[in-house]
Design a protein around this motif. Structure first.
Motif, mmCIF file in Angstrom:
data_model
loop_
_atom_site.group_PDB
_atom_site.id
_atom_site.type_symbol
_atom_site.label_atom_id
_atom_site.label_comp_id
_atom_site.label_asym_id
_atom_site.label_seq_id
_atom_site.Cartn_x
_atom_site.Cartn_y
_atom_site.Cartn_z
ATOM 1 N N THR A 97 101.456 40.979 27.769
ATOM 2 C CA THR A 97 102.376 41.977 28.309
ATOM 3 C C THR A 97 101.914 43.385 27.950
ATOM 4 O O THR A 97 101.930 44.294 28.788
ATOM 5 C CB THR A 97 103.800 41.710 27.773
ATOM 6 O OG1 THR A 97 104.153 40.374 28.123
ATOM 7 C CG2 THR A 97 104.797 42.675 28.355
ATOM 8 N N ALA A 102 98.960 44.142 30.191
ATOM 9 C CA ALA A 102 99.365 44.370 31.590
ATOM 10 C C ALA A 102 99.931 45.772 31.767
ATOM 11 O O ALA A 102 99.625 46.459 32.729
ATOM 12 C CB ALA A 102 100.407 43.332 32.003
ATOM 13 N N LEU A 137 97.709 41.944 35.390
ATOM 14 C CA LEU A 137 98.549 40.870 34.847
ATOM 15 C C LEU A 137 97.643 39.683 34.552
ATOM 16 O O LEU A 137 97.148 39.029 35.463
ATOM 17 C CB LEU A 137 99.618 40.477 35.865
ATOM 18 C CG LEU A 137 100.660 39.482 35.359
ATOM 19 C CD1 LEU A 137 101.698 40.202 34.502
ATOM 20 C CD2 LEU A 137 101.342 38.768 36.509
ATOM 21 N N TYR A 197 99.027 35.550 38.538
ATOM 22 C CA TYR A 197 99.986 35.599 39.657
ATOM 23 C C TYR A 197 100.668 34.268 39.911
ATOM 24 O O TYR A 197 101.743 34.224 40.508
ATOM 25 C CB TYR A 197 99.296 36.050 40.944
ATOM 26 C CG TYR A 197 98.542 37.343 40.827
ATOM 27 C CD1 TYR A 197 98.982 38.365 39.986
ATOM 28 C CD2 TYR A 197 97.378 37.560 41.549
ATOM 29 C CE1 TYR A 197 98.281 39.545 39.868
ATOM 30 C CE2 TYR A 197 96.668 38.747 41.445
ATOM 31 C CZ TYR A 197 97.123 39.734 40.598
ATOM 32 O OH TYR A 197 96.420 40.896 40.497
ATOM 33 N N PHE A 198 100.029 33.171 39.518
ATOM 34 C CA PHE A 198 100.640 31.868 39.740
ATOM 35 C C PHE A 198 101.212 31.303 38.432
ATOM 36 O O PHE A 198 101.483 30.115 38.332
ATOM 37 C CB PHE A 198 99.621 30.907 40.354
ATOM 38 C CG PHE A 198 99.222 31.299 41.745
ATOM 39 C CD1 PHE A 198 99.992 30.902 42.827
ATOM 40 C CD2 PHE A 198 98.113 32.090 41.975
ATOM 41 C CE1 PHE A 198 99.652 31.274 44.114
ATOM 42 C CE2 PHE A 198 97.765 32.467 43.264
ATOM 43 C CZ PHE A 198 98.528 32.056 44.336
ATOM 44 N N LEU A 255 103.881 32.863 36.773
ATOM 45 C CA LEU A 255 105.026 33.710 36.450
ATOM 46 C C LEU A 255 106.187 32.940 35.870
ATOM 47 O O LEU A 255 107.078 33.522 35.245
ATOM 48 C CB LEU A 255 105.397 34.562 37.652
ATOM 49 C CG LEU A 255 104.342 35.678 37.736
ATOM 50 C CD1 LEU A 255 104.199 36.202 39.138
ATOM 51 C CD2 LEU A 255 104.681 36.795 36.755
ATOM 52 N N TYR A 256 106.170 31.642 36.041
ATOM 53 C CA TYR A 256 107.183 30.830 35.378
ATOM 54 C C TYR A 256 107.009 30.980 33.861
ATOM 55 O O TYR A 256 107.990 31.099 33.113
ATOM 56 C CB TYR A 256 107.036 29.378 35.821
ATOM 57 C CG TYR A 256 108.001 28.446 35.170
ATOM 58 C CD1 TYR A 256 109.367 28.502 35.483
ATOM 59 C CD2 TYR A 256 107.577 27.509 34.238
ATOM 60 C CE1 TYR A 256 110.262 27.650 34.876
ATOM 61 C CE2 TYR A 256 108.476 26.643 33.624
ATOM 62 C CZ TYR A 256 109.815 26.721 33.951
ATOM 63 O OH TYR A 256 110.709 25.883 33.343
ATOM 64 N N TYR A 298 105.629 33.582 32.326
ATOM 65 C CA TYR A 298 106.070 34.936 31.964
ATOM 66 C C TYR A 298 107.595 35.010 31.900
ATOM 67 O O TYR A 298 108.162 35.692 31.048
ATOM 68 C CB TYR A 298 105.522 35.972 32.956
ATOM 69 C CG TYR A 298 104.115 36.434 32.622
ATOM 70 C CD1 TYR A 298 103.898 37.458 31.699
ATOM 71 C CD2 TYR A 298 103.007 35.841 33.196
ATOM 72 C CE1 TYR A 298 102.615 37.881 31.374
ATOM 73 C CE2 TYR A 298 101.715 36.254 32.880
ATOM 74 C CZ TYR A 298 101.525 37.276 31.966
ATOM 75 O OH TYR A 298 100.265 37.692 31.643
ATOM 76 N N GLU A 299 108.259 34.298 32.814
ATOM 77 C CA GLU A 299 109.721 34.298 32.791
ATOM 78 C C GLU A 299 110.231 33.724 31.473
ATOM 79 O O GLU A 299 111.152 34.275 30.859
ATOM 80 C CB GLU A 299 110.266 33.498 33.981
ATOM 81 C CG GLU A 299 111.785 33.531 34.051
ATOM 82 C CD GLU A 299 112.333 32.786 35.255
ATOM 83 O OE1 GLU A 299 111.591 32.005 35.895
ATOM 84 O OE2 GLU A 299 113.532 32.981 35.545
ATOM 85 N N ASN A 318 109.679 36.436 28.973
ATOM 86 C CA ASN A 318 110.555 37.593 29.181
ATOM 87 C C ASN A 318 111.997 37.314 28.784
ATOM 88 O O ASN A 318 112.742 38.225 28.437
ATOM 89 C CB ASN A 318 110.511 38.039 30.650
ATOM 90 C CG ASN A 318 109.168 38.656 31.028
ATOM 91 O OD1 ASN A 318 108.444 39.159 30.170
ATOM 92 N ND2 ASN A 318 108.834 38.623 32.310
ATOM 93 N N THR A 319 112.399 36.045 28.887
ATOM 94 C CA THR A 319 113.784 35.707 28.578
ATOM 95 C C THR A 319 113.922 35.107 27.177
ATOM 96 O O THR A 319 114.966 34.556 26.844
ATOM 97 C CB THR A 319 114.328 34.698 29.627
ATOM 98 O OG1 THR A 319 113.423 33.582 29.697
ATOM 99 C CG2 THR A 319 114.414 35.335 30.999
#
Lengths: 456, 456
Positions: free
Chosen positions: A375, A378, A384, A421-422, A424-425, A427-428, A431-432
């Motif tokens: 992160t 990026a 990213l 880019y593929f 992002l699950y 990253y989610e 992020n959470t």
């Protein structure tokens, strides 16, 4: 801000290397040969040819030829997305407040999103040249399958990809890229092979595994006229093709008189790491120069740092050849780390030997600290990164921060293998605040080591 | 294969343009001014400033200054992903068997995946320079929101993105990229604004619209201290920033003595098209050179080819200023075309005036033929294009095939605005034969034209 070195160094098209470098030729101790599990003897060209393309078998077994000419058709394809940029991470340096000079070789600027295309196009080329109809392979996260689809589409070869079922379902977009490039993508296990049917009969609800997908892809290759099996990492041939990364990086650095002190790459099966570091390690082996080389692996799958250097199966299904490598045991199941490309129990035999001989260091890092680095990177450098690549970023940042403490102006080079880019699950999750990591206990590893094949 | 011109032309870093070009300065007939819908009078700097950053208001209203210096901080950021390559599509030419020489300027090699970043970083810079805390915007497909998140993250600005609810739900990955770059992403309509609450009270099940998201973003900007609203297309300021595309393309072509006969770009609000073609049209306006310039739009949203040149609202909610442009009417709802970035009822006032004055042609193409071109391009050139960009590919291929018939060796330049990594749902529709298109009937358009604002 210093401006003598540009942000991005692009070689000219006529400066792209025209040969691959075979580091084995410079190794005093050669990597141990692949063994036929049935006989315990080194695999011969003849034994390999029903599975792999002939030219690739030669490359696999050749420990002596130092340079391999890159065929012109492959050179032409490389020009579609190469040279890849060598980037000076000025903004990352500034954000870290480090006196270190950080460079990264960025392999993500192509539709497959990673370095995998460098070997995919080579393997497709040799298959085409041999007059084959098509190739089969397996894919987990999907980067290799995508790269191979692109390469096969370019040469008009049929491409059959066995994609681990849970990835097939969770990553419909990866699947769709492959389909756009004309590949047949089959969720594995499937009803198209004996091994798939057997597994489905025993475990109707399985979501698949890489080991199973490999077994299906190999069966599909040997049971169809005019097909061969191809693999995206681990093998010597793959490392050979991937040296285009390190050779370009070195040429770009040489052009500006830059010499890295530390070279860092992430390590799964070893294709990117081997490709990046081979030319540097070659200079070490020949006594011309010295570099610190660091392999970075996930703490959840720590082949180098906690594995054994031993002969083991390359696949979970124990049908593939035996390779002498740093391994966690072919029956070891790493936790569901998001860096799917690094979840391999073993390691390239070349890199294993080099590590064993003290030519490389290794470091294991945890997932959450990897995503922190991803992160940060990026946000200041704009790219990213893929979770796999971010392992190298983590250690590059750590080394740069050490320089900040000591005041040393070290030059750090790392491999940025691809984009996220593929992913992002993943990253989610990060992020959470829902990301965690599972590091295998010693007893889990001991149990796995106990299942290593007994060698004579 | 011809080899004098490289596959990819990269300018050196010191050859990247340091000024943006304002084509309005060379236009004999200036674009008509934006009007205040309440007074019917041209909007002043003073009226614009509560909504937009001061410097951007100046750029918006300035029809005379021909060159704007690009601030050094923006130049530095540009170096993270620029120069973008000018690619000679050798493999596409070969596949088509055309004597035409095809070039494309590729803007997809950055994490936002498109040219949008060129203006996002400029707008974020001016907001930061003005001492603002943050900016608000709306996003549909998500490219603009992603670009703005990256730009705001770079300058440490707060970024609030209102994302059309159906996109927020259908494109969780786009949302996650924005969040990774620190943006607050709110599904629109939301409970955070008056207009959002009103719409939700009336239509609790709505999946949102771009018009509604714009209204929420504007309200959020004017109701928070230290915030302004920013927009990714249509406006003069955006076209100005995007001229970096055309200036770089022209510099790269000049370097190799290449002169395009035809310049092609896709047209939604006009940011990419205007950016690419401005320097070429400038030469036409000054009588220095001639080029054919072709705008390509979806047949489902044919502003140029079937719209009226009239004053109209820029948004569905009819709260934004009136612009004189080619429009299908602000109440026109285009069908669910997958090129979300081209689904705008109107068009940049600059491009509208240029088209009206005969300096550009326009062509409308259907979705299925666009994806046919996209797939053909992906397979031979390696890049998976965005649906928007593929409109330009379609016409470039059509023009190249005309050359094949006539034997003319025309030079074609088109803009490849971005990648399709987040558009794979659309590719899936195409790959499975489920793609269709809805072209508005004349009566639908007449009905929409009847609702155009009555001007004095």
């Amino acid at each position: 801000m210093e401006n003598k070195i540009p942000y991005k160094i692009y070689l000219n098209e006529d400066e792209i290397p025209t040969q691959w470098y075979n580091v084995r030729a410079d190794m005093a101790t050669k990597p141990a040969p692949l063994l036929n599990p049935a006989t315990g003897l080194p695999l011969t060209q003849q034994e390999l040819e029903p599975i792999f393309c002939s030219e690739l078998c030669k490359q696999e077994l050749d420990n002596d030829t130092k340079w391999f000419d890159i065929p012109e058709e492959i050179q032409d394809f490389y020009k579609l997305y190469r040279p890849s940029p060598l980037v000076r991470a000025y903004f990352l340096e500034k954000a870290l407040g480090t006196p270190a000079k950080i460079y990264y070789k960025f392999e993500g600027n192509n539709t497959s999103g990673s370095h995998k295309l460098n070997s995919a196009i080579a393997q497709a080329y040799y298959a085409k040249k041999q007059g084959l109809k098509g190739v089969t392979t397996e894919t987990g996260a999907g980067q290799w399958g995508t790269a191979l689809s692109m390469a096969c589409s370019f040469f008009g070869l049929d491409c059959q990809v066995y994609m681990v079922k849970c990835s097939y379902e969770q990553k419909p977009f990866r699947r769709e890229v492959m389909r756009t490039y004309g590949a047949q993508v089959t969720p594995s296990p499937s009803l198209t092979t004996n091994v798939g049917r057997k597994i489905l009969a025993e475990h109707p609800d399985t979501t698949g595994s890489l080991g199973c997908a490999i077994s299906e892809a190999v069966e599909a290759a040997v049971s169809q006229e005019g097909y061969r099996y191809v693999l995206g990492s681990v093998l010597n041939q793959v490392l050979l093709h991937q040296t285009i990364i390190g050779l370009e990086a070195k040429a770009a650095m040489d052009k500006y008189g830059i010499k890295p002190d530390i070279v860092i790459g992430c390590a799964g099966g070893g294709s990117n790491l081997g490709g990046l570091v081979s030319p540097f390690i070659g200079e070490k082996l020949r006594g011309e120069n010295d570099y610190r080389v660091i392999a970075v692996e996930p703490a959840s799958c720590p082949s180098f740092t906690r594995g054994k250097f031993a002969y083991d199966f390359c696949d979970t299904g124990m049908i593939c050849p035996l390779a002498k490598m740093y391994t966690l045991g072919s029956q070891f199941i790493p936790s569901a780390n998001h860096a799917g490309g690094l979840r391999f129990h073993g390691m390239s035999t070349i890199l294993s030997q080099l590590y064993h001989d003290g030519l490389m260091e290794a470091r294991a890092v945890e997932q959450t600290e990897v995503f922190e680095a991803a992160t940060q990177f990026a946000r200041v450098e704009g790219v990213l990164p893929a979770p796999e690549s971010s392992h190298a970023i983590r250690v590059a940042i750590d080394e740069a921060l050490k320089c900040k403490e000591t005041g040393e102006e070290k030059t750090i080079l790392f491999g940025l293998t691809g984009t996220g880019y593929f992913d992002l699950y993943a990253y989610e999750k990060f992020n959470t605040g829902k990301m965690s990591d599972v590091i295998p206990s010693d007893s889990v590893l001991e149990e796995s080591f106990a299942k290593l094949p007994k060698m004579k």
